[in-house]
Design an enzyme around this catalytic site. Structure first.
Site, mmCIF file in Angstrom:
data_model
loop_
_atom_site.group_PDB
_atom_site.id
_atom_site.type_symbol
_atom_site.label_atom_id
_atom_site.label_comp_id
_atom_site.label_asym_id
_atom_site.label_seq_id
_atom_site.Cartn_x
_atom_site.Cartn_y
_atom_site.Cartn_z
ATOM 1 N N SER A 202 17.196 -7.207 -96.389
ATOM 2 C CA SER A 202 16.810 -8.611 -96.291
ATOM 3 C C SER A 202 17.996 -9.549 -96.115
ATOM 4 C CB SER A 202 15.984 -9.026 -97.513
ATOM 5 O OG SER A 202 16.692 -8.755 -98.703
ATOM 6 N N HIS A 254 20.205 -12.740 -100.090
ATOM 7 C CA HIS A 254 19.514 -13.592 -99.122
ATOM 8 C C HIS A 254 20.403 -14.763 -98.698
ATOM 9 C CE1 HIS A 254 15.358 -12.274 -100.934
ATOM 10 N NE2 HIS A 254 16.058 -11.270 -100.425
#
Length: 393
Positions: A202, A254
């Site tokens: 991610s 992230h």
């Protein structure tokens, strides 16, 4: 999208539309036989003499699908190495999956392997990166996933976002953007989360979102409905970052991936100005208004500034990491960026354990999860628990 310990959310890429027609003198194209008449050049479906004109090359995507296959193959390999029936007393779906069965839901709610198997396969573990000279874990961790739910959510996101970007910009630029953003996410994660392992793509996926945002900004003049595209993209980014405040989600990966991708987008995803493209693709019998510069001045400024910031930030981050710096000690509120405690959940990582040796008022503690060691001067033994938690943080 999520990094490691929980189910990620997937999102599709907003659809951007290149302007249907050019504007201004720089984009004018004149027939050679008449200087008084002017034909406006369509950017996507316009044509001269019945032939369709496309200002930018469309690529056949193959690298992003290859990344998807590689991630799934590595997850299968991880489950093979995990071999739950042999190494654990209780497994999920042993009858149907055999060697590939999952750890118990209590141990891994994402339906996947044990933490020890992920560590063996190359998960990000700060202690091994810093003291074990295993810096490669900053890259290998982005190809591993904690469970079926984890890998499916991230791969769906990669398909929706990555294929469109590869069609527009080609496999070299998107491949570099993906891998380097994943590295940036791992680096920021390692500077803040040092007592747990981390896996997941991610950070790289957020890099693609960050690249899309900077690409929209640096190529602002060529897009129609640009404000709608910007708001849609910002909404998608904010929703995915908001998921990161849940417990057991590595939101620092992230954020690091997004910032890396945002800066690199100004470098890798820059488009030439429309007038320059028109000039190079003018059909026989037409004369385009001369345009000397391939890019606008603000694009060059953003290119230099972004590349400088990325190199400086990455270098500083690596120096701090290999010196054993924990950025939580310098930012008391930053942990809220990755988890916000509520009445519904706690952000505690779980119990921590230390080995202690005390001589007089001198206490030596070793964190069993990270191997960190320190010596303290204490007044009473009630301080031991707090010092152990601080050492393992």
């Amino acid at each position: 999208m999520a990094m490691m310990r929980t189910e990620p959310s997937s999102s599709s890429a907003p659809q951007f539309e290149i302007k249907a027609q050019s504007r201004g003198r720089d984009n004018a194209v004149h027939p050679a036989s008449s200087t008084t008449s002017m034909s406006r050049l369509a950017t996507t479906t316009g044509s001269f003499g019945g032939g369709e004109f496309r200002p930018f090359k469309r690529w056949a995507p193959w690298l992003v699908p290859a990344f998807v296959v590689a991630n799934i193959a590595l997850f299968v390999a991880t489950m093979y190495v995990n071999n739950c029936p042999k190494n654990s007393t209780s497994c999920v779906a042993t009858r149907f999956l055999g060697r590939f069965s999952f750890q118990t839901i209590k141990e891994n709610p994402l339906l996947g392997p044990s933490s020890s198997t992920l560590e063996k396969m190359g998960a990000l573990e700060v202690e091994k990166v810093v003291h074990g000279h295993q810096a490669w874990r900053l890259i290998t961790c982005i190809w591993l996933h904690a469970g079926v739910l984890h890998v499916l959510a991230n791969m769906l996101s990669l398909v929706f976002i990555g294929i469109r970007l590869e069609q527009e910009f080609g496999f070299v630029r998107i491949g570099l953007l993906y891998v380097i953003s994943g590295f940036g996410g791992s680096l920021l994660s390692a500077l803040f989360i040092q007592s747990q392992i981390s896996v997941g793509a991610s950070g790289a996926l957020f890099g693609l979102l960050g690249g899309m945002l900077s690409e929209l900004i640096t190529n602002w003049t060529i897009y129609a409905n640009k404000l709608a595209a910007l708001l849609t993209l910002l909404f998608i980014i904010l929703i995915n970052l908001a998921v990161g405040i849940l417990p057991h989600v590595d939101n620092f990966a992230h954020i690091g991936g997004f910032l890396s991708g945002f800066l690199l987008g100004f470098v890798f995803l820059i488009r030439p100005q429309f007038g320059w493209v028109s000039q190079r693709n003018v059909p026989p019998g037409y004369i385009a208004t001369p345009v000397k510069s391939k890019h606008k001045m603000y694009q060059y400024v953003l290119w230099v500034l972004s590349l400088t910031l990325f190199i400086a930030g990455s270098t500083a981050g690596l120096i701090m990491l290999f010196r054993g710096v924990n950025l939580n000690h310098y930012c008391s509120w930053c942990h809220y960026l990755s988890c916000v405690p509520t009445t519904k959940w706690s952000c505690d990582a779980g119990p921590v354990y230390c080995q202690s040796t005390q001589i007089g008022n001198q206490l030596n503690l070793t964190c069993l999860s990270s191997g960190k060691n320190n010596t303290y001067i204490i007044d009473n033994t009630s301080q031991v628990r707090q010092l152990c938690a601080q050492l393992c943080s």
